[in-house]
Design a protein around this motif. Structure first.
Motif, short mmCIF file in Angstrom:
data_model
loop_
_atom_site.label_atom_id
_atom_site.label_comp_id
_atom_site.label_asym_id
_atom_site.label_seq_id
_atom_site.Cartn_x
_atom_site.Cartn_y
_atom_site.Cartn_z
N GLN A 249 24.32 49.40 79.46
CA GLN A 249 23.20 48.88 78.26
C GLN A 249 22.38 50.14 78.02
O GLN A 249 21.67 50.64 78.78
CB GLN A 249 22.76 47.61 78.93
CG GLN A 249 23.44 46.56 79.18
CD GLN A 249 23.94 45.65 77.66
OE1 GLN A 249 23.43 46.14 76.61
NE2 GLN A 249 25.10 45.11 77.97
N PRO A 250 22.54 50.51 76.74
CA PRO A 250 21.66 51.52 76.41
C PRO A 250 20.18 51.40 76.61
O PRO A 250 19.30 52.27 76.99
CB PRO A 250 21.93 51.90 74.84
CG PRO A 250 23.17 51.43 74.71
CD PRO A 250 23.30 50.05 75.90
N ARG A 251 19.79 50.33 76.50
CA ARG A 251 18.37 49.98 76.52
C ARG A 251 17.99 48.90 77.69
O ARG A 251 16.74 48.93 77.94
CB ARG A 251 17.76 49.22 75.14
CG ARG A 251 18.14 50.13 73.91
CD ARG A 251 17.52 49.39 72.66
NE ARG A 251 16.10 49.39 72.37
CZ ARG A 251 15.64 49.44 71.26
NH1 ARG A 251 16.45 48.83 70.20
NH2 ARG A 251 14.38 49.45 71.14
N CYS A 252 18.83 48.64 78.58
CA CYS A 252 18.68 47.85 79.69
C CYS A 252 19.50 48.33 80.75
O CYS A 252 20.07 47.42 81.32
CB CYS A 252 18.92 46.16 79.13
SG CYS A 252 18.05 45.60 77.84
N LEU B 242 18.82 36.58 76.80
CA LEU B 242 19.56 37.52 76.32
C LEU B 242 20.50 37.39 75.26
O LEU B 242 20.71 38.23 74.45
CB LEU B 242 20.86 37.38 77.85
CG LEU B 242 20.19 37.96 78.99
CD1 LEU B 242 21.42 37.86 80.44
CD2 LEU B 242 19.69 39.35 79.11
N ALA B 243 20.67 36.00 74.90
CA ALA B 243 21.12 35.73 73.42
C ALA B 243 20.37 36.16 72.47
O ALA B 243 20.77 36.67 71.51
CB ALA B 243 21.62 34.39 73.35
N VAL C 139 19.53 44.32 70.71
CA VAL C 139 18.92 45.12 72.00
C VAL C 139 19.88 45.10 73.09
O VAL C 139 19.85 46.23 73.72
CB VAL C 139 17.86 44.20 72.46
CG1 VAL C 139 17.34 45.16 73.75
CG2 VAL C 139 16.59 44.43 71.44
N LEU C 140 20.90 44.05 73.23
CA LEU C 140 21.76 44.11 74.34
C LEU C 140 22.96 44.24 73.59
O LEU C 140 23.44 43.45 72.49
CB LEU C 140 21.53 42.78 74.77
CG LEU C 140 22.20 42.53 76.25
CD1 LEU C 140 21.70 43.33 77.34
CD2 LEU C 140 22.22 41.05 76.76
N GLU C 141 23.90 44.98 74.12
CA GLU C 141 25.44 45.32 73.59
C GLU C 141 26.17 44.33 74.35
O GLU C 141 26.19 43.73 75.59
CB GLU C 141 25.77 46.41 73.81
CG GLU C 141 24.95 47.43 72.93
CD GLU C 141 25.75 49.02 73.05
OE1 GLU C 141 26.56 49.14 73.75
OE2 GLU C 141 25.36 49.90 72.24
N ARG C 142 27.56 44.08 73.67
CA ARG C 142 28.62 43.36 74.36
C ARG C 142 28.91 43.77 75.62
O ARG C 142 29.09 45.28 75.75
CB ARG C 142 29.70 42.89 73.61
CG ARG C 142 29.27 42.14 72.18
CD ARG C 142 30.61 42.05 71.44
NE ARG C 142 31.29 40.78 71.91
CZ ARG C 142 31.20 39.76 71.37
NH1 ARG C 142 30.03 39.46 70.34
NH2 ARG C 142 31.64 38.57 71.81
#
Length: 466
Positions: free
Chosen positions: A230-233, A366-367, A374-377
Motif C-alpha cells: 500500500q503506497p500510503r498505508c 477502509l471502504a 488512499v487505499l489500493e486494491r
C-alpha cells in the motif's frame, strides 16, 4: 468521495512513521528455546520448565514513549483518524505486552488484547469455551473421532519445503517468500511475511501440509505483502494484536473452505481453548501436558500445545498467553461477516479483508479510504477469493440452510443411522456393542431428534457444515 486535506496529511505523516518502525516479533521473542524442550524430556517430563525471557525492556520503553508522542500528535475526530489512532495504540499494546513477558501482567494484557476462554461473542451469553465444547461434542457424538482414512505416507520437512516452494513459485503474481528448513525453531513451522521455516525432524500429514499452505502462505504472508504494497498505508503489513482475531479467523476459514480443516485439526483448535481455560483457572504447564497425554496426544504434540499456552506467562499456572482462545472466535466472526456481505454480492468489501493485516471493525473506514483513492486494491488474492464464481453460490445456498431445522431430518433417518452404527466392522469402532455404546453416549447428550447441547442456551442443530 474525498477526504479532507488535513486528514490526508496526518495519514501520510503518522502512517509513514508507523511503516518506518521495525515490527515487533512477539511470538519469536516469547518462544521457548529448544534447550527447554530437551531438558524437560531428559528430566522425565515431571518438572516445570525453566524459561528466561531476554527482553530489551529499556528499548521497548523508549519505543512506547515515541509511539505515545505520535499518538498525541493526531488531531481531529474523523473516522480515518480514529482508525489511525487504533493502529498506533496497537503497536503500543504489542510493546507493553512483550515488556511484561514472564510476569502475571503479561497474561492480564493478553486477555485485554485477545480475550480469554470465557470471553463472550458480541456481548451475548456465548463464550469461546462454549464454541470449543460444542465442536468437540459434535465430533464425538457423531462418532467422527472413530472414523479413519487409509494411512498415507507423511511428508517430511524437505518434502513440505519443496511443495510450498513450488506453489509459491507458481503463484501469479508471485509472492517474495523463502521456504527453509531451520533446526533452531521450536515449533513445527514458523511463518512470517518473507520466510516460512520448518523444523527438520517434523512430519506432516497431507491435509496438514495443505492447511499450512492456506493458513500461513495464502493468508498470513499474503495479507502482510498486500499491506506492505500500500503506497500510503504500508504499516498494514503488521497490524498488531488488535488484528489477530480477524487474521487467525481468516486463516482458519481458508482451511475450512479449501476442505483442509481436518477432524484432528479442528479438535486440536478446540482443545487449545480448553487449555487456556484450564490455565486461567490455575492449571500449570505440567497439568496441561498431563491432561493432553491422558487424552492420547503424542509427547511432542502435548509439549507444543502446553507451551503455546504458557509461553510469555507463568508456567506455574494462572497467567497464560490467551491468543489460542481467539482462533475459533475469529472464524465465527469472519464467517458471519462473509455470510452477510457475500449474500449482497459485495465483492469489493470482501477484498478489503485481505488488503493488509486488518480487523473486521476496520472495514467501514477502509471502504472510505479506498473510495478516496488512499487505499489500493490488494495485489494478491487468496484462492478462495479468486474463485468468486464458486464462493458466491456457496454462501447463497447456506443462507437458506440457516433457516432449516435438521431435527426432523435426523428423525426421518433415525433407523438408517441406527443400522449404520450397528453394522460398522469392529476394526472401525463398529459392531453391535460399539453401536450401542455410541447410542448410549448420544442419549446422555440429547433425546432422539433433539438439538445437541453445546453448553449454552442455544440450539446447535442448525449449524451448517460447509
Amino acid at each position: 468521495m474525498s477526504i479532507d486535506r488535513a486528514v490526508l496529511e496526518q495519514l501520510d505523516r503518522v502512517g509513514g512513521r508507523l511503516a518506518e518502525g521495525k515490527a515487533l516479533k512477539l511470538l519469536e521473542d516469547i518462544a521457548w528455546p529448544r534447550e527447554v524442550e530437551e531438558r524437560f524430556f531428559a528430566a522425565g517430563e515431571d518438572r516445570l520448565p525453566e524459561v528466561e525471557y531476554r527482553v530489551d525492556r529499556d528499548g521497548l520503553a523508549r519505543r512506547v514513549a515515541e509511539l505515545r508522542e505520535l499518538l498525541a500528535s493526531i488531531d481531529g475526530d474523523a473516522p480515518a483518524l480514529d482508525w489511525l489512532r487504533d493502529n498506533v495504540r496497537a503497536q503500543i499494546q504489542a510493546a507493553e505486552l512483550l515488556e511484561a513477558a514472564g510476569t502475571a501482567a503479561f497474561s492480564a494484557r493478553s486477555q485485554e488484547l485477545y480475550g480469554g476462554a470465557r470471553s463472550r461473542f458480541f456481548g451475548s451469553s456465548l463464550r469461546n469455551i462454549d464454541l470449543a465444547e460444542h465442536l468437540t461434542e459434535r465430533l464425538r457424538v457423531h462418532g467422527w473421532d472413530e472414523a479413519s482414512d487409509p494411512e498415507e505416507e507423511p511428508l517430511d520437512a524437505g518434502a513440505l519445503r519443496d511443495m510450498l516452494a513450488a506453489r509459491v513459485a507458481g503463484r501469479a503474481p508471485r509472492l517474495d517468500l523463502e521456504i527453509t528448513v531451520d533446526p533452531r525453531i521450536t515449533a513445527k513451522v514458523v511463518a512470517g511475511m518473507s520466510r516460512v521455516r520448518i523444523r527438520p525432524e517434523a512430519t506432516f500429514a497431507a491435509w496438514e501440509a495443505e492447511g499450512l499452505w492456506h493458513h500461513e502462505v495464502e493468508t498470513h504472508a499474503l495479507t502482510a505483502h498486500n499491506g506492505a504494497a500500500q503506497p500510503r498505508c504500508a504499516f498494514l503489513r503488521s497490524g498488531g494484536p488488535r488484528t489477530t482475531r480477524t487474521q487467525e479467523g481468516l486463516a482458519i476459514f481458508a482451511e475450512l473452505y479449501s476442505r483442509s480443516l481436518s477432524i484432528g485439526r479442528l479438535t486440536r483448535l478446540a482443545e487449545r481453548v480448553r487449555l487456556v481455560d484450564m490455565a486461567e483457572q490455575g492449571a500449570s504447564f505440567l497439568d496441561l501436558y498431563r491432561h493432553l497425554r491422558e487424552r492420547g496426544a503424542e509427547r511432542r504434540d502435548a509439549y507444543f500445545d502446553a507451551q503455546r499456552v504458557c509461553r510469555g506467562g507463568l508456567v506455574e499456572g494462572g497467567a497464560p498467553f490467551t491468543k489460542d482462545a481467539c482462533y475459533l472466535a475469529g472464524l465465527l466472526e469472519v464467517y458471519a461477516f462473509l455470510a452477510a456481505v457475500l449474500r449482497g454480492g459485495l465483492r469489493d468489501e470482501v477484498e478489503l479483508l485481505v488488503c493488509g493485516r486488518i480487523a473486521l471493525d476496520d472495514i467501514a473506514v477502509l471502504a472510505e479510504l479506498r473510495a478516496a483513492g488512499v487505499l489500493e486494491r490488494p495485489r494478491y488474492l487468496p484462492g478462495w477469493l479468486r474463485a468468486w464464481q464458486t464462493l458466491l453460490p456457496y454462501f447463497a445456498f447456506t443462507s437458506f440452510m440457516d433457516g432449516i431445522d435438521l431435527g426432523p431430518v435426523e428423525r426421518h433417518f433415525q433407523e438408517l443411522l441406527r443400522v449404520a452404527a450397528d453394522a460398522r466392522p469392529a476394526g472401525e469402532g463398529g459392531g453391535a456393542a460399539a453401536g450401542r455404546a455410541r447410542r448410549e453416549r448420544r442419549a446422555g447428550a440429547r433425546t432422539a431428534g433433539a438439538p445437541v447441547s453445546c453448553g449454552a442456551k442455544v440450539s446447535c442443530s442448525r449449524t451448517p457444515a460447509p
